[in-house]
Design an enzyme around this catalytic site. Structure first.
Site, short mmCIF file in Angstrom:
data_model
loop_
_atom_site.label_atom_id
_atom_site.label_comp_id
_atom_site.label_asym_id
_atom_site.label_seq_id
_atom_site.Cartn_x
_atom_site.Cartn_y
_atom_site.Cartn_z
N GLY A 18 52.10 58.94 49.07
CA GLY A 18 51.87 57.54 48.69
C GLY A 18 52.98 56.64 49.19
CB VAL A 31 67.34 54.81 62.09
CG1 VAL A 31 67.59 54.41 63.54
CG2 VAL A 31 65.97 55.46 61.95
NE ARG A 79 47.58 60.24 49.03
CZ ARG A 79 48.59 60.04 48.17
NH1 ARG A 79 49.43 61.01 47.91
NH2 ARG A 79 48.74 58.89 47.58
N GLY A 109 57.15 62.05 47.98
CA GLY A 109 57.10 62.52 46.60
C GLY A 109 57.05 64.03 46.51
CG ASP A 110 55.00 65.97 43.26
OD1 ASP A 110 54.47 64.98 43.82
OD2 ASP A 110 54.43 66.63 42.39
CB THR A 133 57.06 58.70 44.55
OG1 THR A 133 56.10 58.52 43.50
CG2 THR A 133 58.25 59.43 43.96
CG ASP A 135 53.66 58.02 40.46
OD1 ASP A 135 53.24 56.91 40.10
OD2 ASP A 135 52.98 58.84 41.11
CG ASP A 137 56.33 61.83 39.85
OD1 ASP A 137 57.07 61.50 40.79
OD2 ASP A 137 55.15 62.18 40.01
NE ARG A 170 39.33 35.87 26.22
CZ ARG A 170 38.92 35.19 27.26
NH1 ARG A 170 39.62 35.22 28.37
NH2 ARG A 170 37.83 34.47 27.21
CG MET A 177 48.96 52.55 40.20
SD MET A 177 49.41 52.60 41.93
CE MET A 177 47.81 52.37 42.68
NE ARG A 179 47.58 60.42 41.20
CZ ARG A 179 47.69 61.05 42.36
NH1 ARG A 179 46.80 61.94 42.71
NH2 ARG A 179 48.67 60.79 43.19
CE LYS A 221 53.25 41.02 16.99
NZ LYS A 221 53.70 42.08 17.85
CG HIS A 259 45.97 50.54 45.77
ND1 HIS A 259 44.83 50.96 45.14
CD2 HIS A 259 46.49 51.63 46.39
CE1 HIS A 259 44.65 52.24 45.37
NE2 HIS A 259 45.64 52.67 46.12
CD GLN A 261 50.51 49.00 39.01
OE1 GLN A 261 51.16 49.50 38.11
NE2 GLN A 261 49.24 49.25 39.21
#
Ligand code: ADP
Length: 329
Positions: A18, A31, A79, A109-110, A133, A135, A137, A170, A177, A179, A221, A259, A261
């Site tokens: 990603g 570089v 990927r 990432g991992d 990444t 995430d 994570d 409201r 994001m 997962r 509230k 996306h 994000q």
């Protein structure tokens, strides 16, 4: 950490998995550090696809002009299921040999690090990773490149949503994001003053969330923001909204940030960690150290073996969610 003795004259750098804001700042650091040390650099396009298909070209310091502030990755990413097959990894190594590339820096990432581990374990290609990444994570690093930007992008959007939530009294459920991990949700929840945060690590039930929202309304509230990590199934915010509607009759509005994000100009934090990590990765290779991720722990650069970075579970951000709950009184 693995050690090797091969002399490094030319390295390859690629971005994989990603995309994350700050990847370009990291490529730039790799570089330019290499060129400053007299090492040649080749850029590999589209992650492992470029290794298999020999999509590689020399990069110079000047090629890195004007990219530190850009999101995405100038090297493209990808990927590749093909890379899961050993015959394609063998082909990748043949391409590296053909181009006289002695070592690699992998920004990803991992999943990307698992590919990197295979290259070292099976073919002894010296390789160091930097965590790119959104995430956050990966075990052993306080931050991954792109996480801070993703959190700030989500926050910016939620601040705008709050204006509408407030004007119409409201309830909004905002899906962010993440997962398998709820780091983005936990950070965003705390930073935006959320009423409730749903992450994969915490057993918050719809019943508990509904109870809290009703309590909050009793306390006066009028509007609420609930943050939900997407989990394995993006769009679960709709399921939550439906459950809340059934239980309370409240019409919860859903906003899935998706996306947006991933994109955008990296924050100062992401540019800085990307620059530090990318430069350190190159120096670790020159020092004969590989098979690890460069991390940042308490603001110091550290080396975390790939196996540990990918297999150990990072501490969840549950404390952030608890604090968020406390402050949502
Ligand atoms: P990320 O690096 O962001 O976690 P992915 O999980 O999609 O992204 O992994 C990126 C790529 O890494 C995959 O498309 C694949 O080519 C490679 N990869 C993932 N797991 C392995 C593995 N076990 N062995 C070899 N390559 C792998």
């Amino acid at each position: 950490m693995a050690q090797f003795t091969k002399l490094i004259k030319r390295i390859g750098v690629y971005t994989s998995g990603g995309d994350a804001p700050g990847m370009n700042a990291c490529v730039r650091a790799v570089v330019r550090t290499a060129r400053a040390r007299g090492i040649e650099v080749w850029g590999i396009e589209k992650g492992y696809t470029g290794l298999i298909e020999n999509l590689m070209r020399p990069l110079e310091a000047r090629d890195m002009a004007n990219i530190i502030q850009r999101g995405g990755t100038i090297l493209k990413t990808g990927r590749s299921t093909d890379f899961l097959k050993i015959e394609n990894r063998k082909k990748s190594v043949e391409n590296l040999n053909l181009n006289q590339i002695d070592g690699l820096v992998c920004i990803g990432g991992d999943g990307s690090f698992r590919g990197a581990m295979a290259l070292w374990n099976e073919f002894q290609i010296p390789i160091v990773g930097t965590p790119g990444t959104i995430d956050n994570d990966l075990f052993g690093t306080d931050l991954t490149i792109g996480f801070d930007t993703a959190v700030n992008t989500a926050l910016d959007a939620i601040d705008k949503i709050r204006d509408t939530a407030d004007s119409h009294d409201r309830l909004f459920i905002v899906e962010v994001m993440g997962r398998n991990s709820g780091h983005i949700a936990a950070y965003v929840g705390l930073a935006c003053g959320a009423e409730e945060v749903f992450t994969p690590e915490i057993n918050t039930t719809v019943e508990k969330a509904v109870e809290k929202i009703l309590q909050a309304q009793k306390k006066g509230k009028r509007s609420s923001i609930v943050i939900a990590a997407e989990g394995q199934k993006p769009g679960r915010a709709y399921d939550l909204a439906e459950a809340i509607r059934k239980k309370t009759g409240l019409d919860a509005k859903v906003c899935i940030l998706g996306h947006i994000q991933r994109g955008g100009s990296p924050t100062a934090t992401d540019r800085i960690i990307a620059s530090r990590m990318g430069s350190a990765a190159l120096d670790h290779l020159l020092a004969g150290s590989c098979d690890h991720m460069v991390g940042i722990d308490k603001n110091e650069i550290v080396q975390v073996p790939f196996e540990i970075a990918t297999q150990r579970e990072k501490k969840s951000s549950i404390d952030f969610v608890k604090l968020s709950n406390l402050l949502a009184i």
